[in-house]
Write a protein that holds these residues in place. Structure first.
Motif, mmCIF file in Angstrom:
data_model
loop_
_atom_site.group_PDB
_atom_site.id
_atom_site.type_symbol
_atom_site.label_atom_id
_atom_site.label_comp_id
_atom_site.label_asym_id
_atom_site.label_seq_id
_atom_site.Cartn_x
_atom_site.Cartn_y
_atom_site.Cartn_z
ATOM 1 N N MET A 52 0.638 -1.512 -0.151
ATOM 2 C CA MET A 52 -0.259 -0.102 -0.388
ATOM 3 C C MET A 52 0.982 0.745 0.185
ATOM 4 S SD MET A 52 -3.221 -0.145 0.450
ATOM 5 C CE MET A 52 -4.880 -1.247 0.272
ATOM 6 N N THR A 53 1.932 1.028 -0.252
ATOM 7 C CA THR A 53 2.570 2.032 0.088
ATOM 8 C C THR A 53 2.647 3.152 -1.304
ATOM 9 O OG1 THR A 53 4.625 1.374 -0.568
ATOM 10 C CG2 THR A 53 4.763 1.542 1.942
ATOM 11 N N ASN A 54 2.789 2.637 -1.958
ATOM 12 C CA ASN A 54 3.095 3.231 -3.570
ATOM 13 C C ASN A 54 1.603 4.008 -3.874
ATOM 14 O OD1 ASN A 54 5.121 1.517 -4.300
ATOM 15 N ND2 ASN A 54 4.143 -0.152 -5.215
ATOM 16 N N MET A 55 0.435 3.761 -2.945
ATOM 17 C CA MET A 55 -0.531 4.253 -3.086
ATOM 18 C C MET A 55 -0.324 6.175 -2.405
ATOM 19 S SD MET A 55 -4.012 2.119 -2.185
ATOM 20 C CE MET A 55 -4.930 3.667 -1.864
ATOM 21 N N THR A 56 0.302 6.110 -1.457
ATOM 22 C CA THR A 56 0.466 7.217 -0.993
ATOM 23 C C THR A 56 1.823 8.131 -2.075
ATOM 24 O OG1 THR A 56 2.456 6.785 -0.198
ATOM 25 C CG2 THR A 56 1.047 7.017 1.311
ATOM 26 N N ARG A 57 2.666 7.733 -3.006
ATOM 27 C CA ARG A 57 2.859 8.120 -3.977
ATOM 28 C C ARG A 57 2.771 8.536 -5.432
ATOM 29 N NH1 ARG A 57 7.790 4.218 -5.584
ATOM 30 N NH2 ARG A 57 5.989 3.683 -6.743
ATOM 31 N N TYR A 117 -6.044 9.791 -14.614
ATOM 32 C CA TYR A 117 -6.050 8.270 -14.444
ATOM 33 C C TYR A 117 -5.312 8.004 -13.025
ATOM 34 C CZ TYR A 117 -9.856 8.930 -18.425
ATOM 35 O OH TYR A 117 -10.281 9.427 -20.066
ATOM 36 N N TYR A 118 -5.915 6.843 -12.718
ATOM 37 C CA TYR A 118 -4.785 6.993 -11.285
ATOM 38 C C TYR A 118 -5.832 4.721 -11.489
ATOM 39 C CZ TYR A 118 -2.947 4.839 -7.048
ATOM 40 O OH TYR A 118 -2.869 4.196 -5.970
ATOM 41 N N CYS A 119 -4.434 4.205 -11.820
ATOM 42 C CA CYS A 119 -4.813 2.523 -11.908
ATOM 43 C C CYS A 119 -4.445 1.786 -10.056
ATOM 44 C CB CYS A 119 -3.550 2.186 -12.923
ATOM 45 S SG CYS A 119 -3.479 0.235 -12.968
ATOM 46 N N PHE A 120 -5.604 1.678 -9.913
ATOM 47 C CA PHE A 120 -6.482 1.110 -8.665
ATOM 48 C C PHE A 120 -5.452 -0.827 -8.381
ATOM 49 C CE2 PHE A 120 -9.144 3.739 -7.973
ATOM 50 C CZ PHE A 120 -8.975 4.391 -7.489
#
Length: 71
Positions: free
Chosen positions: A1-6, A28-31
């Protein structure tokens, strides 16, 4: 989940970030990949084709909530 903060998207930011691969504005954001925000070319023709992708304005509150749940 650390990638989400980047994710470098800031909805109040006036300067637009460009896709490193296509030199187009990211929107866009890729989940699936949880990487940097991406452009429409990445979604339609690139590596994020057929991924769970959402407009960053709509994805932002979801990402913030996921980060809160982790912390």
């Amino acid at each position: 989940m650390t990638n989400m903060t980047r994710s470098y998207y800031n909805p109040t930011q006036s300067k637009k970030e460009l896709c490193k691969e296509h030199n187009e504005e990211v929107s866009y954001y890729c989940f699936d990949c949880m990487c940097r925000c991406i452009c429409s070319e990445c979604v339609v023709h690139g590596v994020h084709k057929n991924h769970d992708v959402m407009n960053i304005k709509r994805a932002y509150p979801i990402i913030v909530e996921k980060v809160r749940m982790v912390n």
